[in-house]
Scaffold this motif. Structure first.
Motif, short mmCIF file in Angstrom:
data_model
loop_
_atom_site.label_atom_id
_atom_site.label_comp_id
_atom_site.label_asym_id
_atom_site.label_seq_id
_atom_site.Cartn_x
_atom_site.Cartn_y
_atom_site.Cartn_z
N LYS A 146 20.99 -42.65 13.43
CA LYS A 146 21.98 -42.30 12.42
C LYS A 146 22.08 -40.79 12.24
O LYS A 146 21.08 -40.09 12.08
CB LYS A 146 21.61 -42.95 11.08
CG LYS A 146 22.53 -42.60 9.94
CD LYS A 146 21.99 -43.14 8.63
CE LYS A 146 22.77 -42.60 7.45
NZ LYS A 146 22.17 -43.01 6.16
N GLU B 50 34.73 -42.74 14.33
CA GLU B 50 33.38 -42.42 14.81
C GLU B 50 32.32 -42.92 13.84
O GLU B 50 31.27 -43.43 14.25
CB GLU B 50 33.23 -40.91 15.03
CG GLU B 50 31.85 -40.51 15.54
CD GLU B 50 31.76 -39.04 15.84
OE1 GLU B 50 31.09 -38.33 15.06
OE2 GLU B 50 32.34 -38.59 16.84
N ASP B 51 32.58 -42.80 12.55
CA ASP B 51 31.63 -43.31 11.56
C ASP B 51 31.54 -44.83 11.62
O ASP B 51 30.46 -45.41 11.47
CB ASP B 51 32.06 -42.88 10.15
CG ASP B 51 32.00 -41.37 9.97
OD1 ASP B 51 31.18 -40.72 10.66
OD2 ASP B 51 32.78 -40.84 9.16
N LYS C 9 32.07 -46.61 14.27
CA LYS C 9 31.34 -46.88 15.53
C LYS C 9 29.84 -46.75 15.32
O LYS C 9 29.05 -47.59 15.78
CB LYS C 9 31.82 -45.92 16.61
CG LYS C 9 31.14 -46.08 17.97
CD LYS C 9 31.82 -45.16 18.98
CE LYS C 9 31.23 -45.34 20.39
NZ LYS C 9 30.13 -44.40 20.65
N GLU C 10 29.44 -45.70 14.62
CA GLU C 10 28.01 -45.51 14.36
C GLU C 10 27.45 -46.67 13.56
O GLU C 10 26.36 -47.19 13.87
CB GLU C 10 27.79 -44.20 13.62
CG GLU C 10 26.33 -43.91 13.32
CD GLU C 10 26.14 -42.60 12.59
OE1 GLU C 10 25.45 -41.72 13.13
OE2 GLU C 10 26.68 -42.46 11.46
N ALA C 11 28.16 -47.10 12.52
CA ALA C 11 27.71 -48.23 11.72
C ALA C 11 27.65 -49.51 12.55
O ALA C 11 26.71 -50.30 12.42
CB ALA C 11 28.64 -48.43 10.52
N ASN D 298 27.14 -49.69 15.78
CA ASN D 298 26.00 -49.58 16.69
C ASN D 298 24.69 -49.94 16.00
O ASN D 298 23.89 -50.74 16.50
CB ASN D 298 25.89 -48.15 17.23
CG ASN D 298 27.01 -47.78 18.16
OD1 ASN D 298 27.75 -48.64 18.64
ND2 ASN D 298 27.17 -46.50 18.42
N SER E 24 26.46 -44.68 22.51
CA SER E 24 25.73 -45.89 22.88
C SER E 24 25.94 -46.16 24.36
O SER E 24 26.87 -45.64 24.99
CB SER E 24 26.19 -47.09 22.06
OG SER E 24 27.53 -47.43 22.40
N ALA F 247 35.98 -40.54 19.33
CA ALA F 247 34.60 -40.31 18.89
C ALA F 247 33.99 -39.24 19.78
O ALA F 247 34.41 -39.04 20.93
CB ALA F 247 33.79 -41.60 18.96
N SER G 190 21.37 -46.94 21.29
CA SER G 190 22.24 -46.24 20.37
C SER G 190 21.54 -44.99 19.86
O SER G 190 20.33 -44.97 19.65
CB SER G 190 22.62 -47.14 19.19
OG SER G 190 23.29 -46.42 18.18
N ARG H 152 26.36 -38.07 18.95
CA ARG H 152 26.31 -38.82 17.70
C ARG H 152 27.23 -40.04 17.81
O ARG H 152 28.33 -39.95 18.34
CB ARG H 152 26.78 -37.94 16.54
CG ARG H 152 26.83 -38.70 15.20
CD ARG H 152 27.39 -37.85 14.09
NE ARG H 152 27.48 -38.63 12.87
CZ ARG H 152 28.57 -39.28 12.47
NH1 ARG H 152 29.67 -39.22 13.19
NH2 ARG H 152 28.55 -39.98 11.34
N ALA H 153 26.72 -41.17 17.36
CA ALA H 153 27.43 -42.45 17.43
C ALA H 153 27.56 -42.94 18.86
O ALA H 153 28.27 -43.91 19.12
CB ALA H 153 28.81 -42.39 16.77
#
Length: 988
Positions: free
Chosen positions: A755, A510-511, A513-515, A517, A804, A916, A752, A801-802
């Protein structure tokens, strides 16, 4: 295995054949190691070269017979010292070449200041963060009045490496007048530098007569190390170290025009070339005119930079980046040898060549430098060489104009003779070329232009994302590379991705994926994983070898979550597909100016709801035209406004091109430049400059000028200009991140969550048509709640969170029409509680079966310590009862909190993977009336087990890796944490 040996060649060929068999593209870095371009085949004479100098002061009026000392960095034979020139000039006023020595010192910092003012302190003083009302200060007093014209501080990078791109340091220099009042002679915000910056920064101060006391104050936002603070009466060009290309820093403007006596400068007409007066042994035989003279003996040497990290047999000098002889020898020595007809990769086995990280600092010379400078600048270089060491020639502005011409020459050489030549050599062998950031990131050159030769421009982003150091956008920016790709017609923007500075083996998808995005929003469309490490042995102790001791995200087959990587890659692939189709939409073309500066602050204020790309002089001059009032690239990317936010000095040719674009219908927002950036062209260039400035901005009395078909707006902010031009934002509402692309008949926005949190709200788009939401996690499209208002559309969006999605608009005249959106309403929530059975695999100190009545982290279970530290996949099983199934209802299983991934199966169906937030799945098609069996395979990271094993004797450990967490680290939450519920939904 010895690098470059026959066995190594055989291994490389085997790799290439395996790629061929598997249908994979095979790309190699251009050099052993990852940085930059060199090897044992590079001779010192063909290595990166730097100018070097020695100074000798003499009294004239007689014959000078003297041995001139060798310049610095010449003792070792491998330096390969070569002479450049010997120049002499009247010694400027108060220029001894030595720092001032005060009679007394006061400070609110308790330290022995004498060594810092002399520049020979053995260790740095540490300054804690402070504020403007409580600065750090030092006050120096001299016996007699003295002019303080320049202050030298250590490299900005040395202040605080992690904040080198955002130093947060302000230096104030004040003269203490005889009446005790303070008079400011300089206030300077330290410019952004770079992580390889190793040169001092010199600040130029205005003169104050009759003063023998000065105060220097420092306000630092972050912890700061200070190793020296040298004061000089000599005049030096403000921030000359970076303007002369010895390092990369933003142009420091506050000290550009100090009030100083011309007697402290060198008059150009008084610079004498006495090179022919020195013999080959360094003996000078010269009849010096009367007066005091300064003699500079200048040469050039091998910088000493080597490629690396690489095995000894693959290590050598970094190739010359200013001459084609460098890349010619380097390519022939490595990639060229491999792909040659007799090489191990002959026959097209190699597909591409990468130029990875630039880690060889800077270069300031090559054997043909004087000829190259004359070609680019159209005047002779030699008499201006003292400016390369900070001397002021003529005046500060004249010196700055020369140093621009110098940087322009450096940019031309590194762009064409290195990057262009390496690309040509690769293309001749059928290889595509990709390379990472260098110019404008760590090397002082145009931040965009060198990318015009890349087939795939490449940036990088690191983890964890942060406000400083490598996880920040200023340290590792994407926008310049993405802009270069757009300006030069490159559809793909690659990035070295997920390079983790704090390898923990607790990396969550998940982290990642967030980065992905956030950096996709910045412009990345192709992810190059850092790092997959080969673990060929079978069997082996997991997780196995990682990349180094503390860097990189370990995408290795021994990962607990390795089976989820295909799903993660599918997500990235769907995003990449959408982000490489069509054309990007941005309203603003941000002109970076003509001065070859550092990149802009990546957090610089910019009107909300709009997007921009950067533009450089090369693109402005050669790749822009106007169509229907829009600035357009040859590939059809268009912009509504050319913005000039920071252009105090410009070239006549770029101004003339802007004037042509405006006459053709372009709109320009920005204030007129103050002066000419170059010495090239002399008085004629000055007249051209003045004529165009007057033609574009008039007398400056009007904020709006209509010129031909276009407009020039000045004296206002960009936001005010949008209002005047009636340009509405592309997206309005909330803090969701977004980017916009389009083709004929369709627009789509990648949306997205910001953060660290989700997004739930309404976005107002400057688009209309049939609206759909496309989910890159599943590949499914669906109707979405929206309302149309003229040519705009509002859409309700709910992202975890994370999270999109793509919001896609298709024009109404197309055949496809989306189904009508129907709101889902939760009519009932059924908790899945009661008895769970948790099963661990054998051999890890955890029970084969453990009944549970409530869900809790594995570390908190009532089991043995080894079991509490379990890492891997464990299975939860339970049952739930559905009395009756309504065919109009949907049954959504929500797992609640999961750490970190889960595979869900109902009634024996194929498991569905969730990795995620939200951990939800529609199980409508799997359930049945009556009792249903739920199975959830939960996968953790390796962290807890590695902590446990770190406390065991080596022969008792069940895991192995290069480096892992400390044995005293607290265990982290893992497992199915819930609450698990079944939501029954019905469409309204």
């Amino acid at each position: 295995m010895t690098s470059l040996s026959p066995k190594w060649d055989d291994a490389v060929r085997h790799t290439a054949k395996e790629c061929e068999r598997l249908g994979l593209r095979f790309t190699m870095n251009n050099t052993p190691g990852w940085a930059t371009a060199g090897g044992p085949w590079i001779e010192p004479s063909n290595a990166m070269r730097n100018l070097t100098v020695s100074r000798t002061d003499v009294t004239g009026g007689n014959a000078i017979n003297q041995l001139l000392s060798l310049p610095a960095f010449t003792k070792e034979s491998w330096r390969d010292y070569k002479e450049v020139a010997v120049l002499a000039f009247p010694t400027p006023l108060d220029d001894t070449g030595l720092p001032l020595v005060p009679q007394s010192i006061k400070s609110n910092i308790a330290t022995e200041w004498e060594s810092y003012l002399a520049g020979d302190a053995k260790e740095s003083m540490q300054l804690l963060p402070t504020s403007a009302d409580k600065p750090h200060w030092v006050e120096v007093t001299f016996t007699d009045p003295v002019m303080l014209r320049s202050v030298e501080m250590p490299s900005i990078n040395s202040f605080n490496h992690g904040q080198c791109y955002e130093p947060g340091v302000t230096v104030s220099i004040q003269a203490v007048l005889p009446n005790g009042q303070l008079k400011d002679i300089l206030r300077a915000d330290m410019p952004q530098s770079n992580w390889q910056d190793d040169k001092p920064i010199t600040l130029a101060c205005s003169e104050v007569a009759g003063v023998n006391k000065y105060r220097i104050s420092i306000v630092n936002k972050y912890n700061m190390a200070l190793s020296s603070l040298r004061l000089f009466s000599a005049a030096r060009k403000n921030s000359w170290e970076s303007e002369a290309g010895w390092t990369l820093r933003s142009i420091q403007r506050s000290g550009q025009s100090p009030a100083q006596s011309s007697k402290a400068f060198i008059a150009p007409r008084h610079i004498l070339d006495i090179s022919d007066k020195m013999d080959e042994n360094g003996n000078l035989n010269w009849v010096a005119p009367s007066g005091n003279w300064t003699i500079l003996r200048m040469g050039h040497v091998n910088t000493g930079a080597r490629n690396g990290p690489a095995p000894a047999e693959g290590t050598g000098w970094e190739a010359n980046k200013f001459s084609k002889s460098g890349p010619d020898a380097h390519f022939a020595g490595y990639i060229g040898r491999l792909v040659d007809q007799k090489g191990p990769l002959a026959g097209g086995l190699l597909d591409g060549m990468l130029l990875d990280s630039w880690e060889c600092h800077t270069q300031t010379w090559t054997a043909s430098m004087e000829d190259e400078f004359s070609r680019v600048a159209n005047y002779e270089l030699r008499k201006w060489l003292p400016a390369m060491f900070g001397y002021v020639i003529g005046d500060h502005e004249t010196t700055a104009r020369f140093l621009y011409d110098w940087r322009r020459t450096v940019n031309d050489l590194v762009t064409h003779n290195f990057y262009g030549r390496m690309t040509d050599l690769a293309h001749e062998k059928g290889l595509y070329v990709t390379y990472e950031t260098a110019a404008g990131d760590v090397f002082p050159a145009d931040i965009l232009e060198y990318f015009k030769f890349a087939d795939v421009p490449m940036a990088e982003f690191w983890l964890p994302m942060s406000d400083g150091f490598v996880g920040s956008l200023n340290f590792k920016p994407i926008k310049p590379t993405a802009s270069a790709a757009r300006m030069y017609g490159k559809p793909r923007v690659a990035a070295e991705s997920f390079t983790d500075m704090s390898l923990t083996w607790d990396e969550h998808l998940e982290d990642l994926k967030e980065a992905a995005n956030i950096n996709s929003i910045e412009g990345v469309s192709h992810f190059v994983f850092h790092t997959y490490t080969h673990n060929p042995q079978t069997p082996f102790l997991a997780p196995g070898s990682s990349f180094g001791a503390g860097i990189g995200t370990p995408f290795v087959r021994g990962q607990t979550w390795w089976n989820y990587v295909p799903d993660f890659q599918d997500y990235l692939a769907r995003c990449s597909f959408m982000l490489e189709r069509g054309k990007p939409v941005s309203d603003v073309l941000w002109y970076l100016g003509d001065e070859i500066n550092h990149k802009p602050d990546q957090h610089a204020p910019f009107p909300a709801g709009f997007k921009y790309d950067y533009c450089n002089p090369d693109v402005l001059l050669n790749r822009l035209k106007v169509e229907n009032g829009l600035l357009v690239t040859p590939e059809g990317i268009s912009y509504r406004v050319l913005w000039l936010p920071d252009v105090p000095y410009m070239l006549p040719e770029t101004l003339e091109k802007i004037q042509t674009l405006v006459r053709d219908g372009a709109t320009v927002v920005g204030n007129p430049p103050r002066g000419l950036a170059t010495l090239r062209g002399g008085d004629a260039a000055k007249r051209r400059f003045n004529d165009v400035v007057k033609g574009l901005w008039g007398k400056g009395s009007s904020k709006e000028q209509k010129i031909g078909k276009g407009y020039v707006l000045s004296g206002m902010s960009l936001e005010e200009a949008f209002s005047v031009l009636k340009i509405a934002p592309d997206v309005i509402g909330g803090d969701a991140l977004w980017s916009h692309r389009q083709i004929e008949g369709a627009d789509w926005y990648f949306i997205s969550a910001p953060k660290g949190r989700g997004f739930k709200g309404t976005l107002d788009f400057r688009s209309s048509g049939d609206v759909q939401l496309w989910d890159p996690m599943t590949g499914r499209s669906m109707p979405v709640e929206s309302n149309k208002n003229g040519d705009r559309t509002t859409v309700k969006i709910d992202l975890a969170r994370a999270g999109s999605c793509f919001i896609v608009f298709r024009k109404k005249d197309q055949d496809h029409v989306s189904p009508e959106f129907k709101q889902k309403m939760t009519v009932e929530t059924l908790p899945i509680e009661g008895r769970w059975m948790l099963a661990f695999p054998t051999g890890w100190g955890a029970p084969a079966a453990l009944p549970l009545t409530d869900l809790k982290p594995w570390k908190d279970l009532d089991i043995a310590p080894e079991g509490k530290a379990f890492s891997g996949t464990a299975t939860y099983t339970t049952t739930f009862d559905i009395k009756k199934i309504d065919l109009e209802e949907h049954y959504i299983l929500d797992l609640g909190n999961v750490d970190m991934a889960a595979a869900v199966s109902v009634n024996g169906e194929k498991p569905y993977k969730l990795w995620a937030t939200p951990y939800c799945i529609d199980i409508t098609d799997w359930i049945k009336e009556g009792v249903n069996t739920l199975s959830i395979e939960v996968t953790s990271t390796w962290f807890n087990r590695l902590v446990y094993d770190a406390g065991q004797a080596e022969d008792k450990r069940k895991t192995w890796t290069v480096a892992g967490p400390d044995k005293n680290s607290p265990l982290r939450k893992s497992g199915l944490l819930g609450p698990v519920v079944l939501q029954i939904q019905k469409r309204e």
